[in-house]
Write an enzyme that holds these catalytic residues in place. Sequence first.
Site, PDB file in Angstrom:
ATOM      1  N   HIS A   1     -88.879   0.504  17.117  1.00 19.62           N
ATOM      2  CA  HIS A   1     -88.458   1.715  16.394  1.00 19.62           C
ATOM      3  C   HIS A   1     -89.620   2.143  15.484  1.00 19.62           C
ATOM      4  O   HIS A   1     -90.303   1.277  14.923  1.00 19.62           O
ATOM      5  CB  HIS A   1     -87.263   1.422  15.470  1.00 19.62           C
ATOM      6  CG  HIS A   1     -85.920   1.511  16.130  1.00 19.62           C
ATOM      7  ND1 HIS A   1     -84.874   0.678  15.780  1.00 19.62           N
ATOM      8  CD2 HIS A   1     -85.433   2.349  17.087  1.00 19.62           C
ATOM      9  CE1 HIS A   1     -83.810   0.985  16.504  1.00 19.62           C
ATOM     10  NE2 HIS A   1     -84.120   1.987  17.310  1.00 19.62           N
TER      11      HIS A   1
ATOM     12  N   CYS B   1     -83.996  -0.143   7.786  1.00 20.83           N
ATOM     13  CA  CYS B   1     -82.999  -0.038   8.856  1.00 20.83           C
ATOM     14  C   CYS B   1     -81.578  -0.054   8.313  1.00 20.83           C
ATOM     15  O   CYS B   1     -80.661   0.502   8.923  1.00 20.83           O
ATOM     16  CB  CYS B   1     -83.106  -1.212   9.824  1.00 20.83           C
ATOM     17  SG  CYS B   1     -84.686  -1.396  10.616  1.00 20.83           S
TER      18      CYS B   1
HETATM   19  N1  ARG Z   1     -80.451  -4.812  16.538  1.00 18.90           N
HETATM   20  C1  ARG Z   1     -80.739  -3.464  16.231  1.00 18.90           C
HETATM   21  C2  ARG Z   1     -81.311  -2.767  17.445  1.00 18.90           C
HETATM   22  O1  ARG Z   1     -82.068  -3.344  18.142  1.00 18.90           O
HETATM   23  C3  ARG Z   1     -81.677  -3.371  15.070  1.00 18.90           C
HETATM   24  C4  ARG Z   1     -81.892  -1.969  14.619  1.00 18.90           C
HETATM   25  C5  ARG Z   1     -82.910  -1.854  13.545  1.00 18.90           C
HETATM   26  N2  ARG Z   1     -82.946  -0.545  13.042  1.00 18.90           N
HETATM   27  C6  ARG Z   1     -84.055   0.136  12.806  1.00 18.90           C
HETATM   28  N3  ARG Z   1     -83.939   1.314  12.314  1.00 18.90           N
HETATM   29  N4  ARG Z   1     -85.231  -0.305  13.118  1.00 18.90           N
HETATM   30  O2  ARG Z   1     -81.001  -1.652  17.710  1.00 18.90           O
END
Ligand code: ARG
Length: 698
Positions: A168, A264
Amino acid sequence: MTDKMRILMCAPDHYDVDYVINPWMEGNIHRSSRELAEAQWDKLYQVLQTYATIDLVEPQKGSPDMVFTANAGLILGDTVVLSRFFHPERQGEEPHFQAWFESQGYKVHLLPKNLPFEGAGDALMDRAGGWLWAGYGFRSQLDSHPYLAEWLDVEVLSLRLVDRRFYHLDTCFCPLTDGYLLYYPAAFDTYSNRSIELRVPAEKRIAIEEADAVNFACNTVNIDRVVVMNKVSDGLKQTLKGHGFSVVETPLTEFLKAGGAAKCLTLRVTEPHQESPQLSTVQNRTIRLEGHLLDSGLVNRALDTIVAGGGSFQVANFKLGEQRLDTSVAEVKVSAPDSIVMADIMGQLIDLGAIDTAPDISEAKLAPVTQPGVAADDFYATTIYPTEISIAGEWILVQGQRMDGAIAVTQTATGAVAQCKLLRDLQVGESVVVGSAGIRTKRATTTLKKNTEEFSFMGAGVSSERRVELVVEQVAWDLRRIRDRGGKVAVVAGPVVIHTGGSEHLNQLIREGYVHALLGGNAIAVHDIEQSLMGTSLGVDMQLGVSVHGGHRHHLKAINTIRRCGSIAKAVEQGVLRSGVMYECVKHNVPFSLAGSIRDDGPLPDTKMDLIEAQAEYARLIEGADLILMLSSMLHSIGVGNMTPAGVKMVCIDINPAVVTKLSDRGSIESIGVVTDVGLFLSLLVQQLNKLAGLVES
Ligand code: ARG
């Protein structure tokens, strides 16, 4: 200070690592402690509450990742683009976030189905410029970016993520107050790094090291001059302080196990809308590929080309041929972050034989030549494959196909004429084809079929020892056939032909009418003449294989003798030169061209030291050739390879595998390489030709 910022969070009531959808989750299923996670989340909540107002959304059973509210959607002003999760595991969160946004009075936009976009996790407002940085590569798809630009009325800059740990954008990129940027450059491709550097001045870029990156230092909540994060090295803390930021660390180890940290776990819901032009540079094209797509690996190569070039794709249509010999057709939608990247990708796809299908761009684009020998910047660089361009609704074939040229177009009374030209030959008054629209190249799928039996070993490229004989048989057969039907064979040869005792065999080939042009440099002629006049090659006795006393002067004496005669032909005429390769050429009217180089001794009067002239002479001599035999000359063989269109068989013989590989890498099925001693090859070839002649006679 302005109004207090509002942040959305979701309590970790149902949080756990239940599945694996990013590398951090691997090996961590059910390994996070609920109690510790709750304590860490509470602590973050407390810290943030001193700077902002926290809103809460109801946690949902079965949606463990809902704590990561950054992925709920993207907010700007009173508008939200709801997330469409890439992984089914998180898609269940969508309606709950949608309900919350609607309850708060936001105008909610829904992206088309199957167009993933993961909200503020992959899209972050620049804190000074008012534009949106948007990530793609793992979760969000590039094609979602134009929707963001339109619905949020904002300029979107697309950044490509290349390290799967940083899947991300908010895991490796954090715009800070006053236009600072905290980021981990290695998580982005080169092109994206360049766009970052173009937008954010060097003194505002805070590039972090891997050690901080894997502690999610970029996953920071920034409120004015405060940054809240999981953990930070002393060095980075000092740097941030130096730029006027105070750092608050709050451990979030239990959430790292799911691949998330401070940022996050939050979504900033008050995001003021600044005036900025609504703009996304994301480009789309659809290409069509036709041929033996699976057998040839063409589809894979095309898709790899798109991704490696920084774009993304969607296969829109794929029609598989039903029978073994039927061709298949694929339509692929290509997206790229901007027109420069798109042009680059499309150029490569066209070289693979793809056709750009957009109806409005089916015309080739032309730009006038305004300076002799110079083309417009984005001129299309040609390949060895037959190429057609679309002019006034008609496909016209480009003349004089060769690689590394431009396509020059002139208007004549009977219509447009397109010609492959070297840059230096371009003239004012002509136009060159630019971009990639309205160009198509033809791959020889039919040649592949027709020649499978005759040239079946060719695809293998560099042949092994055992294959030498096979190649010899094939080449002998071809030489005979070409000679008997009045075709043309050109030989490119280096001095090694003489050193390795190949001379007598090459002489025979010339005498018997198998060679119709000879291309080389000064050296092959000098060595050949030295051998013929004095029996040595570079002073070495060719019969005894030992150095002759004072032999090194033989080489210069040979040159001197020919210079006295005026030319090689005159030396033959005057009875001075009475044998050898050059002698046979003169005797049998085989035209030759000797291209000079910086290391040439002499040179011989026949050697062209003007290289532009020499290249032109080479090009003339290989025109219409059916087969080119390249004998141990890296320089001249590559030179010839560059000016030869696809469809001409090229056989390259060299003891150095690098040379052979280089030439058979042209990707044209007609080229083969053999790693072997050239003298040996020639003797086998002559033997085989004699055998064939015997067969025919008897
Ligand atoms: N387990 C989640 C996923 O993989 C973690 C999300 C983390 N969020 C972020 N904005 N980076 O989607």
